[in-house]
Design a protein around this motif. Structure first.
Motif, PDB file in Angstrom:
ATOM      1  N   ILE A 100     -13.972  -2.786   4.375  1.00 23.36           N
ATOM      2  CA  ILE A 100     -14.278  -2.617   2.961  1.00 23.36           C
ATOM      3  C   ILE A 100     -13.695  -3.814   2.221  1.00 23.36           C
ATOM      4  O   ILE A 100     -12.513  -4.132   2.362  1.00 23.36           O
ATOM      5  CB  ILE A 100     -13.686  -1.304   2.416  1.00 23.36           C
ATOM      6  CG1 ILE A 100     -14.323  -0.114   3.134  1.00 23.36           C
ATOM      7  CG2 ILE A 100     -13.868  -1.212   0.910  1.00 23.36           C
ATOM      8  CD1 ILE A 100     -13.731   1.219   2.757  1.00 23.36           C
ATOM      9  N   THR A 101     -14.540  -4.444   1.459  1.00 19.84           N
ATOM     10  CA  THR A 101     -14.120  -5.599   0.678  1.00 19.84           C
ATOM     11  C   THR A 101     -14.265  -5.265  -0.788  1.00 19.84           C
ATOM     12  O   THR A 101     -15.338  -4.866  -1.240  1.00 19.84           O
ATOM     13  CB  THR A 101     -14.991  -6.824   1.016  1.00 19.84           C
ATOM     14  OG1 THR A 101     -14.941  -7.037   2.423  1.00 19.84           O
ATOM     15  CG2 THR A 101     -14.498  -8.047   0.300  1.00 19.84           C
ATOM     16  N   VAL A 102     -13.189  -5.456  -1.519  1.00 19.22           N
ATOM     17  CA  VAL A 102     -13.191  -5.178  -2.948  1.00 19.22           C
ATOM     18  C   VAL A 102     -13.456  -6.499  -3.676  1.00 19.22           C
ATOM     19  O   VAL A 102     -12.679  -7.440  -3.551  1.00 19.22           O
ATOM     20  CB  VAL A 102     -11.844  -4.576  -3.398  1.00 19.22           C
ATOM     21  CG1 VAL A 102     -11.844  -4.285  -4.889  1.00 19.22           C
ATOM     22  CG2 VAL A 102     -11.548  -3.316  -2.602  1.00 19.22           C
ATOM     23  N   PRO A 103     -14.568  -6.604  -4.404  1.00 17.26           N
ATOM     24  CA  PRO A 103     -14.892  -7.856  -5.096  1.00 17.26           C
ATOM     25  C   PRO A 103     -13.809  -8.303  -6.083  1.00 17.26           C
ATOM     26  O   PRO A 103     -13.575  -9.490  -6.249  1.00 17.26           O
ATOM     27  CB  PRO A 103     -16.191  -7.543  -5.830  1.00 17.26           C
ATOM     28  CG  PRO A 103     -16.789  -6.396  -5.095  1.00 17.26           C
ATOM     29  CD  PRO A 103     -15.633  -5.617  -4.551  1.00 17.26           C
ATOM     30  N   ALA A 104     -13.131  -7.364  -6.708  1.00 12.31           N
ATOM     31  CA  ALA A 104     -12.081  -7.733  -7.660  1.00 12.31           C
ATOM     32  C   ALA A 104     -10.950  -8.474  -6.950  1.00 12.31           C
ATOM     33  O   ALA A 104     -10.379  -9.440  -7.474  1.00 12.31           O
ATOM     34  CB  ALA A 104     -11.545  -6.501  -8.374  1.00 12.31           C
ATOM     35  N   GLY A 105     -10.623  -8.047  -5.744  1.00 16.05           N
ATOM     36  CA  GLY A 105      -9.585  -8.720  -4.961  1.00 16.05           C
ATOM     37  C   GLY A 105     -10.010 -10.126  -4.563  1.00 16.05           C
ATOM     38  O   GLY A 105      -9.215 -11.065  -4.605  1.00 16.05           O
TER      39      GLY A 105
ATOM     40  N   GLU B 159      -9.500   3.818  -1.774  1.00 14.66           N
ATOM     41  CA  GLU B 159      -8.947   4.644  -0.714  1.00 14.66           C
ATOM     42  C   GLU B 159      -9.845   5.844  -0.442  1.00 14.66           C
ATOM     43  O   GLU B 159      -9.964   6.266   0.696  1.00 14.66           O
ATOM     44  CB  GLU B 159      -7.526   5.093  -1.075  1.00 14.66           C
ATOM     45  CG  GLU B 159      -6.496   3.968  -1.049  1.00 14.66           C
ATOM     46  CD  GLU B 159      -6.411   3.275   0.305  1.00 14.66           C
ATOM     47  OE1 GLU B 159      -6.426   3.960   1.348  1.00 14.66           O
ATOM     48  OE2 GLU B 159      -6.378   2.038   0.301  1.00 14.66           O
ATOM     49  N   ILE B 160     -10.454   6.374  -1.502  1.00 17.97           N
ATOM     50  CA  ILE B 160     -11.354   7.522  -1.331  1.00 17.97           C
ATOM     51  C   ILE B 160     -12.570   7.103  -0.514  1.00 17.97           C
ATOM     52  O   ILE B 160     -12.986   7.807   0.404  1.00 17.97           O
ATOM     53  CB  ILE B 160     -11.774   8.095  -2.708  1.00 17.97           C
ATOM     54  CG1 ILE B 160     -10.548   8.679  -3.421  1.00 17.97           C
ATOM     55  CG2 ILE B 160     -12.854   9.145  -2.554  1.00 17.97           C
ATOM     56  CD1 ILE B 160     -10.812   9.080  -4.844  1.00 17.97           C
TER      57      ILE B 160
ATOM     58  N   ILE C 219     -15.762   7.029   4.613  1.00 19.75           N
ATOM     59  CA  ILE C 219     -16.429   6.250   5.667  1.00 19.75           C
ATOM     60  C   ILE C 219     -15.719   6.452   7.002  1.00 19.75           C
ATOM     61  O   ILE C 219     -16.363   6.550   8.054  1.00 19.75           O
ATOM     62  CB  ILE C 219     -16.508   4.760   5.282  1.00 19.75           C
ATOM     63  CG1 ILE C 219     -17.416   4.603   4.068  1.00 19.75           C
ATOM     64  CG2 ILE C 219     -17.009   3.920   6.440  1.00 19.75           C
ATOM     65  CD1 ILE C 219     -17.483   3.193   3.530  1.00 19.75           C
ATOM     66  N   THR C 220     -14.419   6.536   6.983  1.00 16.60           N
ATOM     67  CA  THR C 220     -13.669   6.774   8.225  1.00 16.60           C
ATOM     68  C   THR C 220     -14.064   8.124   8.828  1.00 16.60           C
ATOM     69  O   THR C 220     -14.252   8.238  10.044  1.00 16.60           O
ATOM     70  CB  THR C 220     -12.148   6.748   7.942  1.00 16.60           C
ATOM     71  OG1 THR C 220     -11.804   5.477   7.409  1.00 16.60           O
ATOM     72  CG2 THR C 220     -11.346   6.995   9.203  1.00 16.60           C
TER      73      THR C 220
END
Length: 162
Positions: free
Chosen positions: A19-24, A1-2, A7-8
């Motif tokens: 934003i893509t989270v590799p863990a997800g 979120e940070i 970036i926003t």
């Protein structure tokens, strides 16, 4: 979120990024893999059950065609164990042939898929041993009923059978 907030702010809230989270992605991939494994195990189980029923029906048909032969063997002194062993050996031979054909078909299918998908694939010896062993176990399990039925046959009834 940070990271998303930073970036926003830098992109003036335009929303032209993701934003893509590799863990997800990894968790989603693992869940898909588990579902795929469950489906494949279910298909394999159904295939083994159907194959076993076919083997049992083939052996029962073979038994019905050879009732007089079984009766003659029993009348001449063959023990129920010998009769049962004969039918179990037939069952195992049929399933060993099917297992060997399955191994060669699987190798061919694997090679064809490797060419079509342009990825390397291989069939390991452990896969072949497990597949072949499952075929033999199915043959023994589903061949047991016809073997016992033949072993319990009365020689007098068998010789009268038309």
């Amino acid at each position: 979120e940070i990271v998303r907030a930073i970036i926003t702010a830098r992109h003036n809230d335009s929303g032209d990024f993701s934003i893509t989270v590799p863990a997800g992605l990894l968790a989603q991939r693992q869940q898909q893999q588990r579902m795929f494994e469950i489906v494949m195990i279910s298909i394999a189980g159904i295939s083994l059950l159907v194959g076993g029923i076919v083997i049992m029906n083939i052996l029962l048909a073979s038994f019905n065609e050879r009732v007089r032969e079984v009766g003659t063997r029993k009348a001449l002194g063959a023990s129920p164990l010998h009769i049962a062993a004969q039918f179990l050996v037939e069952s195992v031979v049929v399933t060993m042939a099917g297992g060997a054909i399955g191994i060669f078909t699987g190798i061919g299918f694997c090679q064809a898929m490797a060419v079509l998908l342009q990825q390397s694939m291989s069939v390991t010896p452990s896969m072949m041993v497990v597949g072949f062993s499952c075929a033999v176990v199915v043959g023994i399990f589903f061949g047991f009923y016809p073997a016992v039925r033949a072993a319990r046959l009365s020689p007098v009834e068998a010789l009268r059978y038309e």
